[in-house]
Scaffold this motif. Structure first.
Motif, PDB file in Angstrom:
ATOM      1  N   ILE A  24       0.850  -1.192   0.000  1.00 24.43           N
ATOM      2  CA  ILE A  24       0.000   0.000   0.000  1.00 24.43           C
ATOM      3  C   ILE A  24       0.880   1.235   0.000  1.00 24.43           C
ATOM      4  O   ILE A  24       1.883   1.310   0.705  1.00 24.43           O
ATOM      5  N   THR A  25       0.491   2.213  -0.815  1.00 23.53           N
ATOM      6  CA  THR A  25       1.212   3.477  -0.909  1.00 23.53           C
ATOM      7  C   THR A  25       0.395   4.567  -0.230  1.00 23.53           C
ATOM      8  O   THR A  25      -0.814   4.664  -0.436  1.00 23.53           O
ATOM      9  N   GLN A  26       1.064   5.398   0.581  1.00 22.45           N
ATOM     10  CA  GLN A  26       0.385   6.521   1.211  1.00 22.45           C
ATOM     11  C   GLN A  26       0.458   7.725   0.293  1.00 22.45           C
ATOM     12  O   GLN A  26       1.498   7.998  -0.308  1.00 22.45           O
ATOM     13  N   THR A  27      -0.657   8.455   0.173  1.00 23.73           N
ATOM     14  CA  THR A  27      -0.724   9.677  -0.620  1.00 23.73           C
ATOM     15  C   THR A  27      -1.205  10.814   0.282  1.00 23.73           C
ATOM     16  O   THR A  27      -1.519  10.590   1.451  1.00 23.73           O
ATOM     17  N   GLU A  28      -1.277  12.010  -0.275  1.00 22.13           N
ATOM     18  CA  GLU A  28      -1.783  13.143   0.503  1.00 22.13           C
ATOM     19  C   GLU A  28      -3.217  12.935   0.949  1.00 22.13           C
ATOM     20  O   GLU A  28      -3.620  13.380   2.021  1.00 22.13           O
ATOM     21  N   SER A  29      -4.012  12.255   0.121  1.00 23.98           N
ATOM     22  CA  SER A  29      -5.431  12.100   0.429  1.00 23.98           C
ATOM     23  C   SER A  29      -5.786  10.754   1.056  1.00 23.98           C
ATOM     24  O   SER A  29      -6.950  10.480   1.314  1.00 23.98           O
ATOM     25  N   GLY A  30      -4.817   9.883   1.283  1.00 22.08           N
ATOM     26  CA  GLY A  30      -5.115   8.594   1.886  1.00 22.08           C
ATOM     27  C   GLY A  30      -4.116   7.537   1.492  1.00 22.08           C
ATOM     28  O   GLY A  30      -2.910   7.747   1.594  1.00 22.08           O
ATOM     29  N   PHE A  31      -4.633   6.409   0.996  1.00 19.15           N
ATOM     30  CA  PHE A  31      -3.799   5.268   0.669  1.00 19.15           C
ATOM     31  C   PHE A  31      -4.258   4.670  -0.654  1.00 19.15           C
ATOM     32  O   PHE A  31      -5.414   4.817  -1.041  1.00 19.15           O
ATOM     33  N   VAL A  32      -3.353   3.959  -1.326  1.00 15.25           N
ATOM     34  CA  VAL A  32      -3.685   3.321  -2.601  1.00 15.25           C
ATOM     35  C   VAL A  32      -3.223   1.868  -2.546  1.00 15.25           C
ATOM     36  O   VAL A  32      -2.080   1.572  -2.189  1.00 15.25           O
ATOM     37  N   PHE A  33      -4.139   0.969  -2.916  1.00 19.39           N
ATOM     38  CA  PHE A  33      -3.854  -0.455  -3.054  1.00 19.39           C
ATOM     39  C   PHE A  33      -4.298  -0.842  -4.458  1.00 19.39           C
ATOM     40  O   PHE A  33      -5.496  -0.891  -4.742  1.00 19.39           O
ATOM     41  N   HIS A  34      -3.352  -1.043  -5.347  1.00 20.18           N
ATOM     42  CA  HIS A  34      -3.624  -1.300  -6.769  1.00 20.18           C
ATOM     43  C   HIS A  34      -4.538  -0.182  -7.300  1.00 20.18           C
ATOM     44  O   HIS A  34      -4.134   0.967  -7.276  1.00 20.18           O
ATOM     45  N   SER A  35      -5.781  -0.500  -7.717  1.00 22.72           N
ATOM     46  CA  SER A  35      -6.665   0.558  -8.225  1.00 22.72           C
ATOM     47  C   SER A  35      -7.645   1.051  -7.162  1.00 22.72           C
ATOM     48  O   SER A  35      -8.562   1.813  -7.463  1.00 22.72           O
ATOM     49  N   CYS A  36      -7.462   0.644  -5.921  1.00 17.77           N
ATOM     50  CA  CYS A  36      -8.358   1.055  -4.836  1.00 17.77           C
ATOM     51  C   CYS A  36      -7.770   2.241  -4.075  1.00 17.77           C
ATOM     52  O   CYS A  36      -6.628   2.191  -3.619  1.00 17.77           O
ATOM     53  N   ARG A  37      -8.561   3.278  -3.941  1.00 17.98           N
ATOM     54  CA  ARG A  37      -8.195   4.426  -3.111  1.00 17.98           C
ATOM     55  C   ARG A  37      -8.904   4.276  -1.766  1.00 17.98           C
ATOM     56  O   ARG A  37     -10.094   3.974  -1.721  1.00 17.98           O
TER      57      ARG A  37
END
Length: 83
Positions: A24-37
């Motif tokens: 899982i990658t952390q972004t400014e707006s949350g997290f991303v798992f493949h195509s799931c935000r």
């Protein structure tokens, strides 16, 4: 696909769970798992029977093939709310 829940778990514990996941990658707006935000939002605590319970909104949004696996992983971790 979109799944939205409100959990009586502190938002910091939920964020920590996602931060600890290696895929899982952390972004400014949350997290991303493949195509799931995934977004995690702390809400006002709920007061009942002299207790204060944390409230956190969590939204999983994206393709079903990405939403379902991370949602299930999340459920397994927090279903007891003690995890």
């Amino acid at each position: 696909m979109r799944k939205e829940d409100i959990w009586a778990v502190d938002s910091g514990r939920i964020r920590t769970f996602f931060q600890e996941q290696p895929d899982i990658t952390q972004t400014e707006s949350g997290f991303v798992f493949h195509s799931c935000r995934v977004s995690v939002t702390a809400l006002e605590p709920r007061r009942m029977a002299g207790m204060t319970l944390p409230q956190t909104r969590i939204v999983f949004e994206g393709e079903e093939g990405s939403v379902i696996p991370i949602y299930r992983r999340f459920l397994l971790r927090f279903l007891s709310a003690g995890g």
